[in-house]
Design an enzyme around this catalytic site. Sequence first.
Site, mmCIF file in Angstrom:
data_model
loop_
_atom_site.group_PDB
_atom_site.id
_atom_site.type_symbol
_atom_site.label_atom_id
_atom_site.label_comp_id
_atom_site.label_asym_id
_atom_site.label_seq_id
_atom_site.Cartn_x
_atom_site.Cartn_y
_atom_site.Cartn_z
ATOM 1 N N GLN A 193 16.843 -2.601 8.381
ATOM 2 C CA GLN A 193 17.109 -2.679 6.940
ATOM 3 C C GLN A 193 17.938 -1.486 6.472
ATOM 4 O O GLN A 193 17.550 -0.335 6.661
ATOM 5 C CB GLN A 193 15.806 -2.732 6.141
ATOM 6 C CG GLN A 193 16.050 -3.022 4.662
ATOM 7 C CD GLN A 193 14.800 -2.924 3.820
ATOM 8 O OE1 GLN A 193 14.336 -1.832 3.545
ATOM 9 N NE2 GLN A 193 14.265 -4.056 3.405
ATOM 10 N N TYR A 215 16.948 -0.766 -6.150
ATOM 11 C CA TYR A 215 17.783 0.165 -5.397
ATOM 12 C C TYR A 215 19.266 -0.141 -5.659
ATOM 13 O O TYR A 215 19.602 -1.048 -6.406
ATOM 14 C CB TYR A 215 17.406 0.138 -3.924
ATOM 15 C CG TYR A 215 15.988 0.630 -3.714
ATOM 16 C CD1 TYR A 215 15.680 1.975 -3.945
ATOM 17 C CD2 TYR A 215 14.957 -0.232 -3.361
ATOM 18 C CE1 TYR A 215 14.379 2.434 -3.810
ATOM 19 C CE2 TYR A 215 13.652 0.224 -3.226
ATOM 20 C CZ TYR A 215 13.364 1.560 -3.452
ATOM 21 O OH TYR A 215 12.071 2.015 -3.337
ATOM 22 N N ARG A 271 17.898 -9.062 1.330
ATOM 23 C CA ARG A 271 16.638 -9.124 0.590
ATOM 24 C C ARG A 271 16.905 -9.097 -0.907
ATOM 25 O O ARG A 271 17.610 -8.215 -1.416
ATOM 26 C CB ARG A 271 15.737 -7.944 0.960
ATOM 27 C CG ARG A 271 14.392 -7.971 0.229
ATOM 28 C CD ARG A 271 13.484 -6.841 0.670
ATOM 29 N NE ARG A 271 12.160 -6.985 0.074
ATOM 30 C CZ ARG A 271 11.131 -6.188 0.344
ATOM 31 N NH1 ARG A 271 11.279 -5.184 1.193
ATOM 32 N NH2 ARG A 271 9.969 -6.387 -0.235
ATOM 33 N N ARG A 295 2.032 -4.961 4.100
ATOM 34 C CA ARG A 295 0.804 -4.181 3.963
ATOM 35 C C ARG A 295 -0.250 -4.559 4.996
ATOM 36 O O ARG A 295 -0.918 -3.681 5.560
ATOM 37 C CB ARG A 295 0.251 -4.333 2.546
ATOM 38 C CG ARG A 295 1.140 -3.740 1.473
ATOM 39 C CD ARG A 295 0.662 -4.078 0.073
ATOM 40 N NE ARG A 295 0.656 -5.505 -0.159
ATOM 41 C CZ ARG A 295 0.216 -6.087 -1.271
ATOM 42 N NH1 ARG A 295 -0.263 -5.332 -2.248
ATOM 43 N NH2 ARG A 295 0.256 -7.386 -1.412
#
Length: 401
Positions: free
Chosen positions: A105, A187, A234, A341
């Site tokens: 990424q 971002y 993404r 997670r």
Amino acid sequence: MTAIAESNLFKPIKVGNVELSNRLVGLPTTRFRNSPEHVPTDAMEQLYIDRTRDAGSLIITEGTLISPKYGVYNGAPGLWSEAQTAGWKKIIEAVHKNGSFVSSQLWALGRVATPELSKARNLPLYGPSEIHFSEQAREEAEKSGVELHALSTEEVEQLVQDYVVAAENALEGAGADMVEIHAANGYLPNQFIEETSNQRTDKYGGSIENRSRFIMEVVDAIGERFGYERVGIRFTPWSNFQGMPSGDDARISPMVTYGYLLSEFERRAASGKRLAYILTTEPRVEWWLDQKGTTSHHNRWVYDIWKGVVIRSGGYFTDPSYSTLIEHVDANNRTLIGSARSFTSNPDLRSRIRKGQELTPFEREFFYTHTNYGYNTFGDYGVEKLGPDSEQASRPLTPLA
């Protein structure tokens, strides 16, 4: 056999140029276990090895900074130096030895970077426009003596090339199978897409087409150089994280903005330039708050425009019956399910899900610390978690290069 074991989740699928044995993807999980020079460590190597032991699995790396110019976080990885690339190469080679695959990424922070770290490197904060994402962010920048600088047209064009260099380091230098462009969660690429953060008057601002231009140029530059089938992206259309508009709060519906982007990707696919995948987060979960969202919005409309592989993420593992997960992964033959997670505390997550075994709850308080404790201290099913005084937990983080 459990219902989920019989679902599409454990059936093979082709993503880009690789053949996966299952559709449970390890998603990017920022953990800040790199060296001060942003070089991957031995602890990271162990973490990636443990989570790709099921041959034919896909893992997407934590966000990896393309250049310190666009902001850094302490402990985050980079892909601009030889040492960083060499460190990632060791990790990726270890994953390949497991028979699994890696998407790297690519990350640029922009206006949400840590102001004092930008000041220490004698750099401003960079963004599409001189618009802070919150009043608190503006105050922190002023306190640090850092200005928010709107990138010039020429600087944006250079930014595109900086993505290409990072992609080259990932794909050719480190040996990644794919790269993923992080255009979500507030971002830098996301800042270009949204009108709340992009008030430019040049070719990169104004209309949806212009605000999408930067991300399309990045995709095309990397795709033409290395192959579109080695590029994923993404998006988080409904997220209000870090000052982004969300759903009913947005003046322009996310379905309009991101529908345009998806249509452009599908148009390229029609000419043989299909991206490896689109990754998106479900709006029903506010992942950064560990709670369910209150929205009635959804991402089903993505499938009406984009006909390629979709990776869906967002709270799929909170329901022990996995009913929503099964419904979504079985709805078609091009859906993968991602988890971030749950993988932090369950290195054998795929095995546990398949066998119907209980999951170990994740521990958010250790997500962003800088030690091995809370990182490589979780064991497989039936293995007790290592304590803070264990040898593994007290091991220092050692750079791989």
